[in-house]
Structures are given as structure tokens and as C-alpha cells.
Enzyme design. Structure first.
Site, PDB file in Angstrom:
ATOM      1  N   GLU A  29      -4.733  -5.245  10.750  1.00 43.49           N
ATOM      2  CA  GLU A  29      -3.594  -4.228  10.942  1.00 43.49           C
ATOM      3  C   GLU A  29      -3.930  -3.945  12.348  1.00 43.49           C
ATOM      4  O   GLU A  29      -4.858  -2.823  12.723  1.00 43.49           O
ATOM      5  CB  GLU A  29      -4.410  -3.310  10.047  1.00 43.49           C
ATOM      6  CG  GLU A  29      -3.836  -3.969   8.219  1.00 43.49           C
ATOM      7  CD  GLU A  29      -2.891  -2.633   7.418  1.00 43.49           C
ATOM      8  OE1 GLU A  29      -2.162  -2.975   7.583  1.00 43.49           O
ATOM      9  OE2 GLU A  29      -3.524  -2.006   7.009  1.00 43.49           O
ATOM     10  N   HIS A  39      -9.094   0.753   5.431  1.00 45.53           N
ATOM     11  CA  HIS A  39      -8.312   0.789   5.820  1.00 45.53           C
ATOM     12  C   HIS A  39      -7.915   2.230   7.437  1.00 45.53           C
ATOM     13  O   HIS A  39      -9.194   2.782   7.338  1.00 45.53           O
ATOM     14  CB  HIS A  39      -7.301   1.755   4.880  1.00 45.53           C
ATOM     15  CG  HIS A  39      -5.699   1.674   5.636  1.00 45.53           C
ATOM     16  ND1 HIS A  39      -5.398   3.053   6.458  1.00 45.53           N
ATOM     17  CD2 HIS A  39      -4.592   0.521   5.846  1.00 45.53           C
ATOM     18  CE1 HIS A  39      -4.157   2.216   6.717  1.00 45.53           C
ATOM     19  NE2 HIS A  39      -3.851   1.328   6.202  1.00 45.53           N
ATOM     20  N   LYS A  96      -0.193   4.403  -0.107  1.00 46.53           N
ATOM     21  CA  LYS A  96      -0.091   5.637   0.606  1.00 46.53           C
ATOM     22  C   LYS A  96      -0.167   6.618  -0.450  1.00 46.53           C
ATOM     23  O   LYS A  96      -0.393   6.515  -1.700  1.00 46.53           O
ATOM     24  CB  LYS A  96      -0.065   5.365   1.879  1.00 46.53           C
ATOM     25  CG  LYS A  96      -0.090   4.767   2.825  1.00 46.53           C
ATOM     26  CD  LYS A  96      -0.149   4.088   4.523  1.00 46.53           C
ATOM     27  CE  LYS A  96      -0.212   3.142   5.260  1.00 46.53           C
ATOM     28  NZ  LYS A  96       0.062   3.181   6.185  1.00 46.53           N
ATOM     29  N   SER A 156       3.137  -2.253  10.072  1.00 50.01           N
ATOM     30  CA  SER A 156       4.906  -2.389  10.657  1.00 50.01           C
ATOM     31  C   SER A 156       5.609  -3.688  10.250  1.00 50.01           C
ATOM     32  O   SER A 156       6.619  -4.189  10.551  1.00 50.01           O
ATOM     33  CB  SER A 156       5.644  -2.114  11.906  1.00 50.01           C
ATOM     34  OG  SER A 156       5.491  -0.549  11.631  1.00 50.01           O
ATOM     35  N   ASN A 185       1.090  -1.043  -0.398  1.00 50.32           N
ATOM     36  CA  ASN A 185      -0.126   0.043  -0.198  1.00 50.32           C
ATOM     37  C   ASN A 185       0.867   1.218  -0.127  1.00 50.32           C
ATOM     38  O   ASN A 185       1.465   1.419   1.139  1.00 50.32           O
ATOM     39  CB  ASN A 185      -1.015  -0.447   0.617  1.00 50.32           C
ATOM     40  CG  ASN A 185      -1.744   1.206   1.399  1.00 50.32           C
ATOM     41  OD1 ASN A 185      -1.482   1.968   0.460  1.00 50.32           O
ATOM     42  ND2 ASN A 185      -2.914   1.260   3.136  1.00 50.32           N
ATOM     43  N   GLY A 213       2.837   1.973  11.118  1.00 57.00           N
ATOM     44  CA  GLY A 213       3.552   2.886  10.444  1.00 57.00           C
ATOM     45  C   GLY A 213       4.049   2.915  11.975  1.00 57.00           C
ATOM     46  O   GLY A 213       4.921   4.479  11.930  1.00 57.00           O
ATOM     47  N   GLU A 255      -6.745   4.524   8.276  1.00 56.41           N
ATOM     48  CA  GLU A 255      -6.029   5.292   7.808  1.00 56.41           C
ATOM     49  C   GLU A 255      -8.063   6.122   7.177  1.00 56.41           C
ATOM     50  O   GLU A 255      -8.219   7.481   7.733  1.00 56.41           O
ATOM     51  CB  GLU A 255      -5.604   6.045   6.549  1.00 56.41           C
ATOM     52  CG  GLU A 255      -3.900   6.129   7.949  1.00 56.41           C
ATOM     53  CD  GLU A 255      -2.686   5.276   6.784  1.00 56.41           C
ATOM     54  OE1 GLU A 255      -2.862   5.236   5.538  1.00 56.41           O
ATOM     55  OE2 GLU A 255      -1.703   4.770   7.693  1.00 56.41           O
TER      56      GLU A 255
HETATM   57  P1  PGA Z   1       2.789  -0.002   7.617  1.00 61.21           P
HETATM   58  O1  PGA Z   1       1.431   0.380   7.378  1.00 61.21           O
HETATM   59  O2  PGA Z   1       3.741  -1.245   7.344  1.00 61.21           O
HETATM   60  O3  PGA Z   1       3.611   1.662   7.406  1.00 61.21           O
HETATM   61  O4  PGA Z   1       3.456   0.138   9.188  1.00 61.21           O
HETATM   62  C1  PGA Z   1       0.201  -0.812   6.738  1.00 61.21           C
HETATM   63  C2  PGA Z   1      -0.303  -0.825   6.388  1.00 61.21           C
HETATM   64  O5  PGA Z   1      -1.212   0.672   6.635  1.00 61.21           O
HETATM   65  O6  PGA Z   1      -1.313  -0.854   5.433  1.00 61.21           O
END
Ligand code: PGA
Length: 249
Positions: free
Chosen positions: A166, A94, A11, A212, A9, A172, A96
Site C-alpha cells: 500500500e 497498516h 477503518k 484508492s 478495511n 485515501g 495509519e
Molecule cells: P483506500 O484505503 O482504498 O481508501 O485508499 C486503502 C487502505 O488503507 O487499506
């Protein structure tokens, strides 16, 4: 069919030119690993058609789609548009999108329906925030997200969904769920799905871990019987790291 999947992803990162260059390198590296896992990249909407041109073995996902099929919805991109551009997967729910754009499970249910009606494969994200885990509410939170956004689907429709667990506290942050925490939740999710749709359907669903995930921890996470791959954020922006995660299989 239960597949091993590693999805990146991106983003809101990479210019168009940077995105095409990254996709080219990912395609090159992934094609040397054929059969290990289905590799998927999810660039921003603007990049999708150009990125798609350089992919052969790697599949392509959008990061979102609209909750309406067409019409006066300025700034939105419909599931039918994605399908018409040859897009295969769409990430929905997601954290976010939930946190910054107010996406509720009711809105997500509409998006899932439109994605499935247009023969896109939803990668449906679920996961608890830190305070919910600290209060030991994580299993119930995830069950409610699944039930409210997905359990109106028939078994046939559900069999076309990919789930991504997740934990929001791991996205992140550099803090990864432990292998045991991931397996506990993935096993629980599969049990919830078995209760609703039967064991045969539940066993065929790919459940990805996200948060992560890196080359250094992917092997341990993917070794779990209920972890079928990963949804990768930060580490998907560098081809070597991303493919390093695929190699963890
Ligand atoms: P990350 O994000 O690997 O940077 O923690 C995962 C995601 O949001 O799908």
C-alpha cells in the site's frame, strides 16, 4: 496457497447496525460470485462478532491485534481473543497504525508472531511515503519493512502470511499507483521473498495492492501477474463498489 483475495478495511466507520447491514449486503452479493476470489471484510473490533453471524462465504478480519498475549494492557485486544471469536485474518502494519500509533517493525514482529501462534492469517501491510518514492527509495523501504517485521519467521510460518503493498501516497487520496508501478513493486517483493525463502514459497504468497482501488481501476491492477487482489478502504464502505472490485477478476 496463492489465493485471489479482495479485503475491505472499514477503518473507523459504520455504527454496529450499519456495519451488520453492510456485511449482509456484501455476503449476498459475494455469494453469487463464488470462486472468483476470497472476499474478506475487516470491521472495527466492536462489530466483529455480530458481523460474523451474517457471513457465510465472506471471511472476516480484525484491523489490528495487541503485541502482548494477555494482561494489564488497557484497551487492547489479543490475538487469542480474536481467534476465540472465530476471526480468520488480522491486518497488521497498516500505514495509519504506523503513522498515528507509532507501530514500528519491531512491534509488528511481535504482533505477527502472536497472530500466527493463534492461527490467524496476518495481512501484513508495507509501503513507502511520497517523499521516499520521489527519491527513488521505495523498493529499499519496502524490503526493510519486510525484513525487519517478517524475516525472523520460518518458511512454514511465512507461507501463512498475506502481504498488502500500500503506497502511502495512494491511500485515501484518489491517486492510484499505475498498473506498472504496482506490478514493479509486487514483482520486486516476490523476488525478495524468493531470495529469503525460495521460489516455491514466494510463488504461493498472495500479494494484494491497496490505495484508492476502485471498480474502475481494479481490472487493470489485477491483470498483473504479481497482483493477487486488493486491500480496499473507502470503496469497501459501499457494497456495490466493493463487489464491483471483486468482479474486476
Ligand atoms: P483506500 O484505503 O482504498 O481508501 O485508499 C486503502 C487502505 O488503507 O487499506
Amino acid at each position: 496457497m496463492r489465493k485471489k483475495i479482495v479485503a475491505g478495511n472499514w477503518k473507523m466507520n459504520k455504527t454496529l447496525q450499519e456495519g451488520v447491514a453492510l456485511a449482509q449486503t456484501v455476503e449476498q452479493m459475494a455469494s453469487a460470485l463464488s470462486g472468483v476470489a476470497q472476499v474478506v471484510v475487516a470491521p472495527p473490533f466492536l462489530h466483529l462478532t455480530e458481523v460474523k453471524k451474517v457471513l457465510k462465504t465472506v471471511s472476516i478480519a480484525a484491523q489490528n491485534c495487541a503485541a502482548e498475549s494477555s494482561g494489564a494492557y488497557t484497551g487492547e485486544v489479543s490475538a487469542a481473543m480474536l481467534k476465540s471469536a472465530g476471526i480468520e485474518y488480522v491486518i497488521l502494519g497498516h500505514s495509519e497504525r504506523r503513522a498515528y500509533y507509532g507501530e514500528t517493525d519491531a512491534i509488528l514482529a511481535k504482533k505477527v508472531d502472536l497472530a500466527l501462534a493463534n492461527r490467524l492469517t496476518p495481512i501484513f501491510c508495507c509501503g513507502e511515503v511520497l517523499s521516499e518514492r520521489e527519491q527513488n527509495l521505495h523498493l529499499g523501504v519496502v524490503k526493510t519493512q519486510l525484513a525487519d517485521a517478517l524475516f525472523h519467521l520460518s518458511a512454514e510460518q511465512f507461507s501463512r502470511i498475506v502481504i498488502a503493498y500500500e503506497p502511502v501516497w495512494a491511500i485515501g487520496t484518489g491517486v492510484t499507483a499505475t498498473s506498472d508501478q504496482a506490478q514493479e513493486m509486487h514483482h520486486y517483493i516476490r523476488g525478495v521473498l524468493a531470495e529469503k525463502y525460495g521460489a516455491a514459497v514466494a510463488n504461493e504468497i498472495s500479494i494484494l495492492y491497496g490505495g484508492s482501488c476502485k471498480p474502475s481501476n481494479a481490472g487493470e491492477l489485477f491483470a498483473n501477474p504479481d497482483v493477487d487482489g486488493g486491500l480496499i478502504g473507502g470503496a469497501s464502505l459501499e457494497a456495490g463498489d466493493f463487489i464491483g472490485i471483486v468482479k474486476a477478476f
